[in-house]
Write a protein that holds these residues in place. Structure first.
Motif, PDB file in Angstrom:
ATOM      1  N   MET A 116     -61.223 -19.867 -11.320  1.00 62.44           N
ATOM      2  CA  MET A 116     -60.572 -21.039 -11.896  1.00 62.44           C
ATOM      3  C   MET A 116     -59.194 -21.197 -11.283  1.00 62.44           C
ATOM      4  SD  MET A 116     -59.897 -21.797 -15.913  1.00 62.44           S
ATOM      5  CE  MET A 116     -58.268 -22.378 -16.336  1.00 62.44           C
ATOM      6  N   ALA A 117     -58.859 -22.405 -10.850  1.00 57.47           N
ATOM      7  CA  ALA A 117     -57.579 -22.649 -10.203  1.00 57.47           C
ATOM      8  C   ALA A 117     -56.442 -22.543 -11.214  1.00 57.47           C
ATOM      9  CB  ALA A 117     -57.574 -24.038  -9.562  1.00 57.47           C
ATOM     10  N   SER A 118     -55.298 -22.076 -10.759  1.00 55.05           N
ATOM     11  CA  SER A 118     -54.128 -21.980 -11.624  1.00 55.05           C
ATOM     12  C   SER A 118     -53.610 -23.379 -11.938  1.00 55.05           C
ATOM     13  CB  SER A 118     -53.042 -21.161 -10.920  1.00 55.05           C
ATOM     14  OG  SER A 118     -51.823 -21.227 -11.646  1.00 55.05           O
ATOM     15  N   ASP A 119     -53.123 -23.552 -13.181  1.00 51.49           N
ATOM     16  CA  ASP A 119     -52.544 -24.847 -13.526  1.00 51.49           C
ATOM     17  C   ASP A 119     -51.087 -24.941 -13.085  1.00 51.49           C
ATOM     18  OD1 ASP A 119     -51.566 -22.994 -15.288  1.00 51.49           O
ATOM     19  OD2 ASP A 119     -51.845 -24.220 -17.085  1.00 51.49           O
ATOM     20  N   LYS A 120     -50.559 -23.834 -12.582  1.00 53.57           N
ATOM     21  CA  LYS A 120     -49.201 -23.849 -12.058  1.00 53.57           C
ATOM     22  C   LYS A 120     -49.220 -24.310 -10.603  1.00 53.57           C
ATOM     23  CE  LYS A 120     -47.754 -19.879 -14.864  1.00 53.57           C
ATOM     24  NZ  LYS A 120     -47.297 -18.466 -14.830  1.00 53.57           N
ATOM     25  N   PRO A 121     -48.164 -24.996 -10.167  1.00 51.60           N
ATOM     26  CA  PRO A 121     -48.110 -25.372  -8.752  1.00 51.60           C
ATOM     27  C   PRO A 121     -47.883 -24.141  -7.880  1.00 51.60           C
ATOM     28  CG  PRO A 121     -46.035 -25.889  -9.818  1.00 51.60           C
ATOM     29  CD  PRO A 121     -46.975 -25.454 -10.912  1.00 51.60           C
ATOM     30  N   LYS A 122     -48.371 -24.211  -6.662  1.00 51.11           N
ATOM     31  CA  LYS A 122     -48.103 -23.155  -5.693  1.00 51.11           C
ATOM     32  C   LYS A 122     -46.949 -23.626  -4.804  1.00 51.11           C
ATOM     33  CE  LYS A 122     -51.562 -21.064  -3.712  1.00 51.11           C
ATOM     34  NZ  LYS A 122     -52.699 -20.793  -2.787  1.00 51.11           N
ATOM     35  N   VAL A 123     -45.849 -22.902  -4.858  1.00 46.00           N
ATOM     36  CA  VAL A 123     -44.641 -23.299  -4.139  1.00 46.00           C
ATOM     37  C   VAL A 123     -44.424 -22.384  -2.950  1.00 46.00           C
ATOM     38  CG1 VAL A 123     -42.141 -23.616  -4.274  1.00 46.00           C
ATOM     39  CG2 VAL A 123     -43.583 -24.229  -6.235  1.00 46.00           C
ATOM     40  N   GLY A 124     -44.256 -22.976  -1.772  1.00 43.66           N
ATOM     41  CA  GLY A 124     -43.921 -22.217  -0.581  1.00 43.66           C
ATOM     42  C   GLY A 124     -42.421 -21.969  -0.546  1.00 43.66           C
ATOM     43  N   LEU A 125     -42.027 -20.710  -0.562  1.00 46.09           N
ATOM     44  CA  LEU A 125     -40.616 -20.321  -0.559  1.00 46.09           C
ATOM     45  C   LEU A 125     -40.257 -19.757   0.811  1.00 46.09           C
ATOM     46  CD1 LEU A 125     -37.932 -19.842  -2.070  1.00 46.09           C
ATOM     47  CD2 LEU A 125     -38.890 -17.666  -2.893  1.00 46.09           C
ATOM     48  N   VAL A 129     -44.284 -16.709  -0.560  1.00 46.40           N
ATOM     49  CA  VAL A 129     -43.191 -16.584   0.407  1.00 46.40           C
ATOM     50  C   VAL A 129     -43.768 -16.762   1.804  1.00 46.40           C
ATOM     51  CG1 VAL A 129     -41.332 -15.126   1.276  1.00 46.40           C
ATOM     52  CG2 VAL A 129     -41.989 -14.999  -1.141  1.00 46.40           C
ATOM     53  N   VAL A 130     -43.144 -17.629   2.589  1.00 50.24           N
ATOM     54  CA  VAL A 130     -43.611 -17.911   3.947  1.00 50.24           C
ATOM     55  C   VAL A 130     -42.495 -17.564   4.918  1.00 50.24           C
ATOM     56  CG1 VAL A 130     -44.524 -19.659   5.511  1.00 50.24           C
ATOM     57  CG2 VAL A 130     -45.035 -19.806   3.063  1.00 50.24           C
ATOM     58  N   GLY A 131     -42.777 -16.657   5.851  1.00 50.04           N
ATOM     59  CA  GLY A 131     -41.747 -16.293   6.809  1.00 50.04           C
ATOM     60  C   GLY A 131     -42.107 -15.031   7.571  1.00 50.04           C
ATOM     61  N   ASP A 132     -41.174 -14.593   8.385  1.00 46.69           N
ATOM     62  CA  ASP A 132     -41.373 -13.387   9.179  1.00 46.69           C
ATOM     63  C   ASP A 132     -41.142 -12.166   8.296  1.00 46.69           C
ATOM     64  OD1 ASP A 132     -40.978 -11.189  11.060  1.00 46.69           O
ATOM     65  OD2 ASP A 132     -40.904 -12.743  12.609  1.00 46.69           O
ATOM     66  N   ARG A 133     -42.149 -11.326   8.193  1.00 48.85           N
ATOM     67  CA  ARG A 133     -42.053 -10.159   7.316  1.00 48.85           C
ATOM     68  C   ARG A 133     -40.889  -9.245   7.717  1.00 48.85           C
ATOM     69  NH1 ARG A 133     -47.049  -5.933   6.113  1.00 48.85           N
ATOM     70  NH2 ARG A 133     -46.077  -4.850   4.342  1.00 48.85           N
ATOM     71  N   ARG A 134     -40.582  -9.187   9.001  1.00 48.34           N
ATOM     72  CA  ARG A 134     -39.477  -8.346   9.456  1.00 48.34           C
ATOM     73  C   ARG A 134     -38.146  -8.849   8.908  1.00 48.34           C
ATOM     74  NH1 ARG A 134     -40.833  -9.033  15.697  1.00 48.34           N
ATOM     75  NH2 ARG A 134     -41.118 -11.143  14.832  1.00 48.34           N
ATOM     76  N   VAL A 135     -37.992 -10.152   8.841  1.00 46.36           N
ATOM     77  CA  VAL A 135     -36.769 -10.750   8.292  1.00 46.36           C
ATOM     78  C   VAL A 135     -36.703 -10.501   6.779  1.00 46.36           C
ATOM     79  CG1 VAL A 135     -35.534 -12.917   7.904  1.00 46.36           C
ATOM     80  CG2 VAL A 135     -36.628 -12.478  10.112  1.00 46.36           C
ATOM     81  N   PHE A 136     -37.861 -10.590   6.121  1.00 42.77           N
ATOM     82  CA  PHE A 136     -37.912 -10.327   4.685  1.00 42.77           C
ATOM     83  C   PHE A 136     -37.522  -8.887   4.383  1.00 42.77           C
ATOM     84  CE2 PHE A 136     -40.383  -9.366   0.758  1.00 42.77           C
ATOM     85  CZ  PHE A 136     -39.768 -10.281  -0.078  1.00 42.77           C
ATOM     86  N   VAL A 138     -49.472  -9.034   1.156  1.00 40.46           N
ATOM     87  CA  VAL A 138     -49.504  -9.901   2.333  1.00 40.46           C
ATOM     88  C   VAL A 138     -50.876 -10.574   2.417  1.00 40.46           C
ATOM     89  CG1 VAL A 138     -49.324 -10.003   4.851  1.00 40.46           C
ATOM     90  CG2 VAL A 138     -47.832  -8.466   3.555  1.00 40.46           C
ATOM     91  N   VAL A 139     -50.878 -11.886   2.642  1.00 37.61           N
ATOM     92  CA  VAL A 139     -52.130 -12.629   2.809  1.00 37.61           C
ATOM     93  C   VAL A 139     -52.151 -13.255   4.205  1.00 37.61           C
ATOM     94  CG1 VAL A 139     -52.442 -13.099   0.354  1.00 37.61           C
ATOM     95  CG2 VAL A 139     -51.110 -14.696   1.753  1.00 37.61           C
ATOM     96  N   GLU A 140     -53.343 -13.449   4.726  1.00 39.44           N
ATOM     97  CA  GLU A 140     -53.475 -14.042   6.056  1.00 39.44           C
ATOM     98  C   GLU A 140     -53.429 -15.562   6.010  1.00 39.44           C
ATOM     99  OE1 GLU A 140     -56.871 -12.672   8.176  1.00 39.44           O
ATOM    100  OE2 GLU A 140     -56.282 -10.554   8.101  1.00 39.44           O
ATOM    101  N   LEU A 193     -47.017 -14.695   2.976  1.00 38.68           N
ATOM    102  CA  LEU A 193     -47.748 -15.155   4.147  1.00 38.68           C
ATOM    103  C   LEU A 193     -46.880 -14.890   5.375  1.00 38.68           C
ATOM    104  CD1 LEU A 193     -50.149 -16.556   5.448  1.00 38.68           C
ATOM    105  CD2 LEU A 193     -49.113 -18.760   4.874  1.00 38.68           C
ATOM    106  N   ASP A 194     -47.275 -13.890   6.141  1.00 39.34           N
ATOM    107  CA  ASP A 194     -46.472 -13.465   7.290  1.00 39.34           C
ATOM    108  C   ASP A 194     -46.620 -14.476   8.435  1.00 39.34           C
ATOM    109  OD1 ASP A 194     -44.835 -11.974   8.914  1.00 39.34           O
ATOM    110  OD2 ASP A 194     -46.373 -10.500   9.432  1.00 39.34           O
TER     111      ASP A 194
END
Length: 336
Positions: free
Chosen positions: A1-10, A40-47, A62-64, A78-79
């Protein structure tokens, strides 16, 4: 079941600034997950660098692909490799960092266009770095407009606590401002802020429109823009059910807003609104890339190179940016 919350890319922001540590600190605040699923979207090394700077450890998976985030998951990463921390110096403008930011923004827009995320929140960017990277756009708003192929109304909005502002002109020389004040442009600035505030949840925002000239033009003695452009635009907006009033003298309009006479203000040029907003709460203000088909927000403050790397940056504005984007995205999902 899909979440009723929005998915926000940070997004992590410019790696030479305070962005990575702000994101790390924000992720430790549990109440944000009541608003949205955070990807979270970005370079894992920077994170990882951000965690070291902030002296904070974040548990994450981490997800692909964005779609790999489970509906019951509050946080995932998301690396998206772009740049190694060894290629930059904290606190120094860097064209490579600017290029990495542009690649990250473009990727996030792609995710939004494909429906994988419902909103984008990004930590502070550095316009000079993006220009050094070869960006032909004066700011990220125009980059987003291009990437989204958006031909509708758009403009930068600023929000401080419960006060919203838009402006008729933005990043232009002062000597050009008066020639750009037209009935059409003023009307569009009113429509833009009204639409954005309604998408946030206001039923009928109370919008004050600023004059351009001292004392609202003093009946035409100090200029004609109020009579010829601003007042007619207000009347046109009111005729369409928008709660706009004015023009009000710019030297008192924010005093009236502080008394809660208005919910939003339309200013005529950049500093007319920004000086007041930043005096009232520079560290809390956020920017909305208004009018776009998806919510995109960011702190109004910059990359703060003077304190970057010291672990002392305050994530308050980034948290507010996430809250506003989440609420706008939730309202949009409710209408689907």
């Amino acid at each position: 079941m899909a979440s009723d919350k929005p998915k926000v890319g940070l997004l992590l922001g410019d790696p030479t600034g305070i962005g990575p540590e702000l994101v790390v600190k924000l992720l430790k605040e549990e109440d944000i997950y009541e608003w949205a699923q955070v990807l979270v979207v970005g370079d894992r090394r920077v994170f990882e660098m951000g965690q070291k700077i902030a002296n904070v450890e974040v548990d994450y998976r981490v997800v692909e692909r964005a779609s790999d985030m489970r509906s019951d998951e509050k946080l995932a990463f998301l690396d998206f490799p772009t740049i190694s921390p060894t290629e930059i110096e904290i606190g120094k403008v860097n064209g490579k960092a600017g290029k990495a930011v542009l690649e990250m923004l473009s990727f996030a827009i792609k995710l939004a266009k494909e429906g994988d995320i419902d909103a984008i929140v990004y930590a502070p960017l550095n316009k000079q770095a993006m220009l050094l990277a070869g960006s032909p756009f004066e700011d990220e708003l125009h980059f987003f407009v291009h990437e989204l192929a958006w031909d509708g109304l758009h403009g930068e909005l600023n929000v401080l606590d419960d006060l919203w502002t838009s402006r008729v002109t933005s990043h232009v020389p002062i000597r050009e401002v008066s020639s750009l004040i037209s009935e059409r442009r003023v009307y569009e600035a009113i429509v833009l802020i009204d639409s954005a505030m309604r998408s946030y949840g206001y039923a009928k925002p109370r919008i004050a429109v600023s004059a351009l000239n001292p004392h609202s033009g003093e009946g035409g003695f100090f200029g004609q823009e109020e009579k010829e452009s601003i007042a007619p635009a207000i009347e046109k907006a009111r005729a369409q059910g928008i709660g706009a009033n004015g023009p009000f003298s710019a030297d008192t309009i924010f005093l009236r807003a502080k008394r809660e006479d208005f919910d939003g203000i339309v200013s005529m040029y950049h500093d007319q609104g920004q000086i007041a907003m930043k005096l009232m709460g520079f560290e809390r203000s956020i920017t909305i890339n208004g009018g776009l088909p998806i919510p995109i927000t960011t702190p109004a403050h910059g990359t703060a190179h003077d304190i970057a790397g010291r672990g002392i940056a305050n994530p308050g504005a980034l948290k507010r940016a996430l809250f506003v984007a989440s609420r706008m995205a939730s309202n949009a999902k409710a209408k689907e």
